[in-house]
Write a protein that holds these residues in place. Structure first.
Motif, PDB file in Angstrom:
ATOM      1  N   MET A  26      35.136 -39.643 -25.782  1.00 30.43           N
ATOM      2  CA  MET A  26      35.141 -41.091 -25.543  1.00 30.43           C
ATOM      3  C   MET A  26      34.548 -41.847 -26.726  1.00 30.43           C
ATOM      4  O   MET A  26      35.057 -42.903 -27.108  1.00 30.43           O
ATOM      5  CB  MET A  26      34.378 -41.418 -24.262  1.00 30.43           C
ATOM      6  N   TYR A  27      33.473 -41.302 -27.283  1.00 33.56           N
ATOM      7  CA  TYR A  27      32.848 -41.958 -28.441  1.00 33.56           C
ATOM      8  C   TYR A  27      33.808 -41.981 -29.621  1.00 33.56           C
ATOM      9  O   TYR A  27      33.985 -43.018 -30.266  1.00 33.56           O
ATOM     10  CB  TYR A  27      31.551 -41.244 -28.826  1.00 33.56           C
ATOM     11  N   LEU A  28      34.416 -40.838 -29.911  1.00 35.90           N
ATOM     12  CA  LEU A  28      35.317 -40.765 -31.060  1.00 35.90           C
ATOM     13  C   LEU A  28      36.557 -41.637 -30.893  1.00 35.90           C
ATOM     14  O   LEU A  28      37.104 -42.139 -31.876  1.00 35.90           O
ATOM     15  CB  LEU A  28      35.726 -39.310 -31.315  1.00 35.90           C
ATOM     16  N   LEU A  29      36.989 -41.808 -29.645  1.00 37.78           N
ATOM     17  CA  LEU A  29      38.163 -42.647 -29.378  1.00 37.78           C
ATOM     18  C   LEU A  29      37.790 -44.104 -29.126  1.00 37.78           C
ATOM     19  O   LEU A  29      38.639 -44.913 -28.761  1.00 37.78           O
ATOM     20  CB  LEU A  29      38.948 -42.085 -28.185  1.00 37.78           C
ATOM     21  N   ASP A  30      36.507 -44.419 -29.301  1.00 36.10           N
ATOM     22  CA  ASP A  30      36.003 -45.791 -29.154  1.00 36.10           C
ATOM     23  C   ASP A  30      36.319 -46.367 -27.765  1.00 36.10           C
ATOM     24  O   ASP A  30      36.893 -47.445 -27.634  1.00 36.10           O
ATOM     25  CB  ASP A  30      36.573 -46.690 -30.250  1.00 36.10           C
ATOM     26  N   ALA A  31      35.945 -45.608 -26.738  1.00 36.54           N
ATOM     27  CA  ALA A  31      36.176 -46.049 -25.357  1.00 36.54           C
ATOM     28  C   ALA A  31      35.407 -47.339 -25.076  1.00 36.54           C
ATOM     29  O   ALA A  31      34.361 -47.606 -25.682  1.00 36.54           O
ATOM     30  CB  ALA A  31      35.740 -44.952 -24.384  1.00 36.54           C
ATOM     31  N   ASN A  32      35.916 -48.126 -24.161  1.00 40.36           N
ATOM     32  CA  ASN A  32      35.332 -49.409 -23.794  1.00 40.36           C
ATOM     33  C   ASN A  32      33.961 -49.208 -23.157  1.00 40.36           C
ATOM     34  O   ASN A  32      33.845 -48.742 -22.027  1.00 40.36           O
ATOM     35  CB  ASN A  32      36.273 -50.120 -22.821  1.00 40.36           C
ATOM     36  N   SER A  33      32.907 -49.584 -23.855  1.00 38.87           N
ATOM     37  CA  SER A  33      31.545 -49.353 -23.375  1.00 38.87           C
ATOM     38  C   SER A  33      31.166 -50.204 -22.167  1.00 38.87           C
ATOM     39  O   SER A  33      30.153 -49.938 -21.525  1.00 38.87           O
ATOM     40  CB  SER A  33      30.542 -49.583 -24.498  1.00 38.87           C
ATOM     41  N   THR A  34      31.973 -51.205 -21.839  1.00 43.66           N
ATOM     42  CA  THR A  34      31.679 -52.004 -20.651  1.00 43.66           C
ATOM     43  C   THR A  34      32.328 -51.434 -19.394  1.00 43.66           C
ATOM     44  O   THR A  34      32.043 -51.899 -18.293  1.00 43.66           O
ATOM     45  CB  THR A  34      32.133 -53.468 -20.840  1.00 43.66           C
ATOM     46  N   ASN A  35      33.177 -50.430 -19.552  1.00 45.48           N
ATOM     47  CA  ASN A  35      33.814 -49.779 -18.412  1.00 45.48           C
ATOM     48  C   ASN A  35      32.774 -48.950 -17.656  1.00 45.48           C
ATOM     49  O   ASN A  35      31.980 -48.230 -18.265  1.00 45.48           O
ATOM     50  CB  ASN A  35      34.950 -48.881 -18.914  1.00 45.48           C
ATOM     51  N   ASP A  36      32.767 -49.047 -16.324  1.00 47.04           N
ATOM     52  CA  ASP A  36      31.778 -48.345 -15.508  1.00 47.04           C
ATOM     53  C   ASP A  36      31.851 -46.830 -15.667  1.00 47.04           C
ATOM     54  O   ASP A  36      30.814 -46.161 -15.724  1.00 47.04           O
ATOM     55  CB  ASP A  36      31.937 -48.712 -14.025  1.00 47.04           C
ATOM     56  N   PHE A  49      22.522 -37.043 -39.941  1.00 57.81           N
ATOM     57  CA  PHE A  49      23.686 -37.321 -40.779  1.00 57.81           C
ATOM     58  C   PHE A  49      23.794 -38.824 -41.023  1.00 57.81           C
ATOM     59  O   PHE A  49      23.367 -39.631 -40.199  1.00 57.81           O
ATOM     60  CB  PHE A  49      24.967 -36.831 -40.097  1.00 57.81           C
ATOM     61  N   ASP A  50      24.383 -39.192 -42.134  1.00 60.12           N
ATOM     62  CA  ASP A  50      24.557 -40.612 -42.447  1.00 60.12           C
ATOM     63  C   ASP A  50      25.513 -41.290 -41.481  1.00 60.12           C
ATOM     64  O   ASP A  50      25.321 -42.446 -41.112  1.00 60.12           O
ATOM     65  CB  ASP A  50      25.065 -40.797 -43.880  1.00 60.12           C
ATOM     66  N   GLU A  51      26.548 -40.573 -41.096  1.00 66.54           N
ATOM     67  CA  GLU A  51      27.558 -41.150 -40.205  1.00 66.54           C
ATOM     68  C   GLU A  51      27.146 -40.984 -38.740  1.00 66.54           C
ATOM     69  O   GLU A  51      26.803 -39.882 -38.311  1.00 66.54           O
ATOM     70  CB  GLU A  51      28.912 -40.484 -40.435  1.00 66.54           C
ATOM     71  N   GLN A  52      27.238 -42.051 -37.974  1.00 62.03           N
ATOM     72  CA  GLN A  52      26.881 -42.016 -36.554  1.00 62.03           C
ATOM     73  C   GLN A  52      27.758 -41.032 -35.780  1.00 62.03           C
ATOM     74  O   GLN A  52      27.272 -40.311 -34.921  1.00 62.03           O
ATOM     75  CB  GLN A  52      26.990 -43.421 -35.946  1.00 62.03           C
ATOM     76  N   TRP A  53      29.053 -40.986 -36.084  1.00 58.68           N
ATOM     77  CA  TRP A  53      29.949 -40.080 -35.351  1.00 58.68           C
ATOM     78  C   TRP A  53      29.522 -38.631 -35.551  1.00 58.68           C
ATOM     79  O   TRP A  53      29.627 -37.826 -34.628  1.00 58.68           O
ATOM     80  CB  TRP A  53      31.410 -40.291 -35.751  1.00 58.68           C
ATOM     81  N   ALA A  54      29.032 -38.288 -36.731  1.00 59.94           N
ATOM     82  CA  ALA A  54      28.591 -36.915 -36.987  1.00 59.94           C
ATOM     83  C   ALA A  54      27.333 -36.594 -36.187  1.00 59.94           C
ATOM     84  O   ALA A  54      27.174 -35.470 -35.683  1.00 59.94           O
ATOM     85  CB  ALA A  54      28.352 -36.705 -38.479  1.00 59.94           C
ATOM     86  N   ARG A  55      26.442 -37.559 -36.053  1.00 63.92           N
ATOM     87  CA  ARG A  55      25.231 -37.350 -35.236  1.00 63.92           C
ATOM     88  C   ARG A  55      25.595 -37.157 -33.771  1.00 63.92           C
ATOM     89  O   ARG A  55      25.016 -36.311 -33.087  1.00 63.92           O
ATOM     90  CB  ARG A  55      24.269 -38.527 -35.401  1.00 63.92           C
ATOM     91  N   VAL A  56      26.555 -37.934 -33.283  1.00 64.60           N
ATOM     92  CA  VAL A  56      26.993 -37.809 -31.891  1.00 64.60           C
ATOM     93  C   VAL A  56      27.635 -36.439 -31.661  1.00 64.60           C
ATOM     94  O   VAL A  56      27.278 -35.737 -30.707  1.00 64.60           O
ATOM     95  CB  VAL A  56      27.969 -38.945 -31.507  1.00 64.60           C
ATOM     96  N   VAL A  57      28.561 -36.058 -32.522  1.00 66.18           N
ATOM     97  CA  VAL A  57      29.239 -34.774 -32.359  1.00 66.18           C
ATOM     98  C   VAL A  57      28.244 -33.618 -32.453  1.00 66.18           C
ATOM     99  O   VAL A  57      28.263 -32.703 -31.626  1.00 66.18           O
ATOM    100  CB  VAL A  57      30.375 -34.615 -33.399  1.00 66.18           C
ATOM    101  N   ALA A  58      27.351 -33.654 -33.424  1.00 66.38           N
ATOM    102  CA  ALA A  58      26.403 -32.556 -33.608  1.00 66.38           C
ATOM    103  C   ALA A  58      25.376 -32.500 -32.481  1.00 66.38           C
ATOM    104  O   ALA A  58      25.115 -31.430 -31.924  1.00 66.38           O
ATOM    105  CB  ALA A  58      25.700 -32.695 -34.955  1.00 66.38           C
TER     106      ALA A  58
END
Length: 95
Positions: free
Chosen positions: A31-41, A63-72
């Motif tokens: 969901m994070y990588l696909l930029d899911a709607n954060s306001t969706n319940d 990591f410098d990139e937020q997506w890499a921190r989330v994945v790791a």
């Protein structure tokens, strides 16, 4: 019926719980990588559950990139839950 069926059932339950935990973490990464709607319940529920499950590994990596921190961070938690949960389940199955 085997005298070990209780431990087999408990081991199976532990493996299922580990699988569900890893699934929630993996779903949040997706969901994070696909930029899911954060306001969706539903997205918010998955994020909250994943954040709780990965509390110990959240922001573990710098990591410098937020997506890499989330994945790791969330990915590490998922792998640990799968490894530990299935190791316990297999150990219970043997005894």
């Amino acid at each position: 019926m085997s005298r070990y069926s209780g431990s087999n059932q408990a081991g199976r339950a532990i493996a299922i719980v580990a699988d569900v935990m890893a699934f929630i973490l993996g779903l949040w990464i997706l969901m994070y990588l696909l930029d899911a709607n954060s306001t969706n319940d539903f997205v918010q529920f998955v994020h909250d559950a994943a954040r709780w499950l990965a509390g110990w590994s959240h922001d573990l990596f710098t990591f410098d990139e937020q997506w890499a921190r989330v994945v790791a961070g969330y990915g590490l938690a998922a792998v640990v839950y799968l490894f530990v949960g299935h190791a316990i389940a297999n150990r219970m199955h043997r005894h």
